[in-house]
Motif scaffolding. Structure first.
Motif: not given
Length: 575
Positions: A58-67, A173-176, A218-226
């Motif tokens: 799960s942690r690896q998948q979350r890190q992959q999603a964040l990447l 969201v994901y902030r960049y 940049i604000t990327v919506p992360a709901e679909r990723f989560y």
């Protein structure tokens, strides 16, 4: 031991026959059984391993999603910055017409970027903001996250980017953020002189080349990723649980079928063998592998035990027959001995009685006068004959008791009368031996259930022993007390006493403390043995308490006569 395979009476093993539906997880007595221990241990280990793998995955998948979100934000940032660079490089073409006249079209990089960002915000969930601490446009003012990032960019010039998951309006969201530094093309509107309006009418900030001008957020919506990550996690968790249950259930059923059931059958056979049933056949147990070998060894042991048991039975029967023959011969010998003793004692009593009678006639001078020496000799003869007659009577009584032919004539007996009569009988002997005889018997004693003649015989035996083993000047006490439903009679003396190791021997016939040929005290060792038998026939018990040099106390009990009290009180005799 090699086991034969696939032949004879060996049962064929069928793995899929007799699967347990819900076998008990507990052993005997409610304690955890082997099933529960193995299944529980396996379940705990597999659960721990799969839980660890699930957490790590799960942690690896979350890190992959964040990447992935970071890569997407970097692509958008690169495209946006390329657009700004293109607009900045073509400002002359935008603001000058074909005749070379300047006309500001308000299409500088910041204006074009804001327009693009507004279009992107209206058409998607993405957000692009060109922000700085002192923003010209209030819509580009930084929020809390962007303000902290701008402060870090100003303090850490080497920092290339800032990114992190965040929540905006309750949505993930994901902030960049990418820092933007002043370039040569930027100084026309944002450089010196500070405060002088630029071509767009905004006061210049007085920036220099390479100085932090702001940041692109940049604000990327992360709901679909989560959501995708959650769906993947739930699917993996379901698969893991299904695999765990299937593995544990399969191993448990295999363990039950291949190990536990055969062992349970072996245990039942062992219990039967422990109860004496050796006609067991462990080789009929359906098992494989090492348990099959164990069942074969168990069967060999059972057959060996049967052979040993049969041999033991044969020897026991032989020894039993020999013992029965020996007992028969012993009983015959005892019977012959008892008959011999009875006959001999009966035959001896007649001449002894005649000797005693003729001696009395001579002492009474019925057959003529005798001198002093003759009378003394006659008295010695009479005393010896009387002792021999007593010995013969005792021996005859013991023979009758051992043969079961002694009968008691029980009646209600007043113990006070009986004990006083015994005391009067031995009083002359005590006086002649210079002994003090004391009788301590209460007036109110209950009647006793006894044969008076046999009970008198017991008391006189005990008094005779006390007289025999007490030196001159000593004291003898005849005592009686009521205790519950019994009356206790005791004879105490101040004689030589008895050693502890000899106290258990003196109640056996023909046993004396001093059994040597040169012993000091006379006697055949029959009085106490006969007394013990007579007391036990009355339902009582006899004992002795003694210490060497301090005297002895012999006591016995006799049951009361249905609780009745003596109605014949008399003064106790004192000797």
């Amino acid at each position: 031991r090699k086991m034969k395979r696939g032949g004879g009476n060996q049962p064929r093993f069928n793995l899929f026959r007799g699967w347990p539906a819900f076998p008990s997880l507990l052993g005997q007595g409610g304690r955890p059984g082997l099933r529960l221990i193995i299944a529980g241990g396996l379940l705990l280990v597999m659960t721990a391993v799969m839980a660890t793998n699930y957490i790590w995955t799960s942690r690896q998948q979350r890190q992959q999603a964040l990447l992935s979100l970071r890569a997407e934000a970097q692509v958008i940032t690169a495209q946006f910055m390329s657009m700004r660079a293109f607009i900045a490089a073509h400002q002359d073409r935008i603001n000058y017409d074909s005749q070379g006249r300047f006309e500001f079209k308000h299409l500088n990089p910041a204006a074009v970027g804001k327009g693009v960002a507004d279009l992107l915000r209206r058409n998607s969930d993405y957000s692009i903001k060109q922000t700085r601490l002192a923003a010209r446009d209030p819509e580009n003012a930084p929020d809390a996250f962007e303000r902290q990032a701008l402060i870090r960019f100003s303090r850490e010039p080497a920092l290339k980017e800032i990114f992190a998951p965040d929540t905006v309006n309750g949505l993930p969201v994901y902030r960049y953020l990418l820092p933007m530094y002043a370039e040569e093309a930027c100084l026309e509107c944002h450089g010196e002189p500070k405060g002088v309006p630029d071509v767009a009418g905004y006061p210049r900030e007085g920036l220099h080349r390479g100085e932090l001008a702001g940041a692109l957020s940049i604000t990327v919506p992360a709901e679909r990723f989560y959501a995708a990550l959650w769906t993947h996690r739930m699917g993996y968790l379901g698969f893991t649980l299904a695999l765990l249950l299937a593995t544990v259930l399969t191993l448990y059923l295999l363990l039950e079928r291949l190990v536990l059931r055969p062992l349970t059958q072996l245990q039942a056979l062992a219990v039967r063998m422990g109860q004496g049933d050796l006609a067991v056949d462990p080789e009929r147990i359906e098992a494989v592998g090492e348990i099959r070998e164990l069942a074969g060894e168990f069967g060999a042991m059972a057959r060996q035990l049967r052979r040993f048991y049969e041999e033991l039975e044969r020897r026991v029967q032989e020894r039993t027959a020999a013992l029965q023959e020996a007992n028969r011969q012993l009983d015959q010998a005892n019977r012959l001995q008892a008959e011999f003793l009875a006959n001999m004692t009966h035959e001896v009593r007649t001449p002894l009685t005649s000797i005693i009678a003729f001696t009395e006639l001579l002492l009474n001078q019925v057959l003529g006068e005798t001198n002093q020496e003759q009378r003394q000799a006659l008295r010695d003869i009479q005393e010896s004959a009387q002792q021999l007659l007593t010995l013969v009577n005792d021996l005859l009584d013991l023979t009758r008791i051992e043969a079961g032919r002694m009968e008691l004539h029980r009646e209600a007996v007043d113990p006070l009368d009986l004990l006083q009569s015994c005391a009067r009988t031995v009083a002359p002997l005590a006086q002649a031996a210079q002994l003090h005889l004391e009788v301590d018997v209460p007036l109110e004693l209950p009647l006793i259930d006894a044969d008076p003649d046999r009970l008198r015989q017991v008391v006189l035996n005990l008094l005779s022993n006390a007289l025999k083993f007490t030196p001159p000047g000593g004291r003898i006490c005849l005592k009686a007390r009521a205790q519950g439903e019994e009356v206790t009679v005791s004879v105490s003396d101040t004689g030589i006493g008895i050693r502890p190791e000899d106290q258990d021997l003196i109640f056996e016939k023909f046993r004396q403390v001093d059994g040597s040929a040169t012993r000091r005290y006379r006697g055949a060792g029959l009085g106490l043995a006969l007394s013990r038998h007579l007391v036990e026939m009355h339902g009582g018990r006899i004992w002795v308490r003694s210490r060497p040099g301090e005297g002895s106390t012999f006591g016995f009990t006799v049951p009361s006569w249905r609780g009745h009290r003596s109605r014949l009180p008399q003064p106790a005799a004192r000797g």
